[in-house]
Motif scaffolding. Structure first.
Motif, mmCIF file in Angstrom:
data_model
loop_
_atom_site.group_PDB
_atom_site.id
_atom_site.type_symbol
_atom_site.label_atom_id
_atom_site.label_comp_id
_atom_site.label_asym_id
_atom_site.label_seq_id
_atom_site.Cartn_x
_atom_site.Cartn_y
_atom_site.Cartn_z
ATOM 1 N N GLU A 292 0.725 -1.331 -0.065
ATOM 2 C CA GLU A 292 0.126 0.156 0.008
ATOM 3 C C GLU A 292 0.875 1.266 0.052
ATOM 4 O OE1 GLU A 292 -0.498 -2.554 2.218
ATOM 5 O OE2 GLU A 292 -1.963 -3.530 1.028
ATOM 6 N N ALA A 293 1.910 1.316 0.779
ATOM 7 C CA ALA A 293 2.913 2.525 0.847
ATOM 8 C C ALA A 293 3.367 2.585 -0.282
ATOM 9 C CB ALA A 293 3.905 2.150 2.016
ATOM 10 N N GLN A 294 4.061 1.602 -1.156
ATOM 11 C CA GLN A 294 4.641 1.899 -2.416
ATOM 12 C C GLN A 294 3.757 1.301 -3.663
ATOM 13 O OE1 GLN A 294 7.584 3.386 -2.868
ATOM 14 N NE2 GLN A 294 7.383 4.137 -0.829
ATOM 15 N N ALA A 295 2.488 1.867 -3.699
ATOM 16 C CA ALA A 295 1.682 1.047 -4.760
ATOM 17 C C ALA A 295 2.075 1.149 -6.208
ATOM 18 C CB ALA A 295 0.402 2.004 -4.570
ATOM 19 N N ASN A 296 2.850 2.295 -6.601
ATOM 20 C CA ASN A 296 3.011 2.479 -7.947
ATOM 21 C C ASN A 296 4.165 1.657 -8.187
ATOM 22 O OD1 ASN A 296 1.380 4.443 -8.308
ATOM 23 N ND2 ASN A 296 2.659 6.093 -7.933
ATOM 24 N N LEU A 297 5.161 1.331 -7.301
ATOM 25 C CA LEU A 297 6.422 0.427 -7.275
ATOM 26 C C LEU A 297 5.882 -1.176 -7.633
ATOM 27 C CD1 LEU A 297 9.430 0.140 -7.564
ATOM 28 C CD2 LEU A 297 9.486 0.227 -5.069
ATOM 29 N N TRP A 298 4.896 -1.321 -6.607
ATOM 30 C CA TRP A 298 4.394 -2.687 -6.537
ATOM 31 C C TRP A 298 3.539 -3.162 -7.944
ATOM 32 C CZ3 TRP A 298 4.564 -6.746 -3.010
ATOM 33 C CH2 TRP A 298 3.891 -7.628 -3.232
ATOM 34 N N HIS A 299 2.803 -1.925 -8.428
ATOM 35 C CA HIS A 299 2.034 -2.242 -9.453
ATOM 36 C C HIS A 299 2.693 -2.456 -10.994
ATOM 37 C CE1 HIS A 299 -1.509 -1.808 -12.146
ATOM 38 N NE2 HIS A 299 -0.807 -0.823 -12.878
ATOM 39 N N SER A 300 3.800 -1.667 -10.842
ATOM 40 C CA SER A 300 4.791 -1.804 -11.885
ATOM 41 C C SER A 300 5.311 -3.103 -12.052
ATOM 42 C CB SER A 300 5.962 -0.843 -12.052
ATOM 43 O OG SER A 300 5.468 0.583 -12.039
ATOM 44 N N VAL A 301 5.918 -3.588 -10.981
ATOM 45 C CA VAL A 301 6.435 -4.993 -10.901
ATOM 46 C C VAL A 301 5.273 -6.103 -11.276
ATOM 47 C CG1 VAL A 301 7.776 -6.758 -9.733
ATOM 48 C CG2 VAL A 301 8.541 -4.308 -9.615
ATOM 49 N N THR A 302 4.170 -5.838 -10.810
ATOM 50 C CA THR A 302 3.064 -6.768 -10.804
ATOM 51 C C THR A 302 2.911 -6.941 -12.350
ATOM 52 O OG1 THR A 302 2.413 -6.446 -8.563
ATOM 53 C CG2 THR A 302 0.873 -7.411 -10.284
ATOM 54 N N GLN A 303 2.527 -5.648 -13.003
ATOM 55 C CA GLN A 303 2.377 -5.659 -14.543
ATOM 56 C C GLN A 303 3.449 -6.432 -15.246
ATOM 57 O OE1 GLN A 303 -0.991 -5.082 -13.833
ATOM 58 N NE2 GLN A 303 -0.703 -4.276 -16.026
ATOM 59 N N MET A 304 4.836 -6.155 -15.081
ATOM 60 C CA MET A 304 5.918 -6.803 -15.769
ATOM 61 C C MET A 304 5.686 -8.153 -15.520
ATOM 62 S SD MET A 304 8.673 -8.370 -15.350
ATOM 63 C CE MET A 304 9.215 -8.362 -13.651
ATOM 64 N N MET A 305 5.609 -8.724 -14.252
ATOM 65 C CA MET A 305 5.439 -10.055 -14.294
ATOM 66 C C MET A 305 4.491 -10.822 -14.987
ATOM 67 S SD MET A 305 6.568 -11.240 -10.378
ATOM 68 C CE MET A 305 8.368 -11.414 -10.282
ATOM 69 N N ALA A 306 3.116 -10.211 -14.880
ATOM 70 C CA ALA A 306 1.833 -10.689 -15.716
ATOM 71 C C ALA A 306 2.065 -10.463 -17.224
ATOM 72 C CB ALA A 306 0.798 -9.669 -15.225
#
Length: 151
Positions: free
Chosen positions: A73-87
């Motif tokens: 939650e604190a680093q939502a943009n960073l988390w989302h970027s890596v999640t999208q890359m993996m997906a």
């Protein structure tokens, strides 16, 4: 050792299986996270991504958290970027929360992204503190002034 020598001297690229995935993932991470890619750090990231991809493709997933519960939650943009890359680039139908944490920790350790130690899981925080203290003590011993030296 030969794999590193061959790879870092540009003779060959190991793990050709994941080369296309690694290239796409590195391009996406570079664009999304504004990573400046240098030759050595680029090679380290490439090897990490290939190993992670091959390991995940073989269904050998990580099973422990390395980041705190609030990181996502604190680093939502960073988390989302890596999640999208993996997906998009790994194309694996798996919820890879532990894998995302591991990749983010690698990116932190290599200086690709900003890092705060308090984002690490508490057991890892204490281990990092302990190892850092040991390292500093060893450096101090090596750098201790010799009685025969002048300032």
């Amino acid at each position: 050792m030969p794999i590193y020598y061959s790879y870092f001297n540009g003779i060959e690229k190991p793990l050709q299986t994941g080369q296309t995935v690694a290239d796409q993932a590195m391009d996406r991470l570079s664009a999304d996270l504004d990573i400046s890619r240098l030759p050595t750090t680029d090679k380290k990231l490439e090897i990490y991504i290939k190993i992670q991809y091959i390991r995940m493709h073989g269904k050998d997933y990580l099973t422990d958290h390395v980041l705190t519960a609030g990181f996502k939650e604190a680093q939502a943009n960073l988390w989302h970027s890596v999640t999208q890359m993996m997906a998009n680039d790994y194309r694996l139908n798996v919820s890879g929360e532990f894998e995302i944490e591991a990749l983010l920790t690698f990116l932190f350790a290599e200086g690709f992204t900003q890092f705060e130690v308090n984002w690490l899981a508490s057991d890892l925080q204490s281990k990092v503190t302990q190892l850092t203290q040991r390292f500093i003590e060893q450096v101090n011993v090596v750098l201790a002034a010799d009685a025969g030296q002048t300032p």
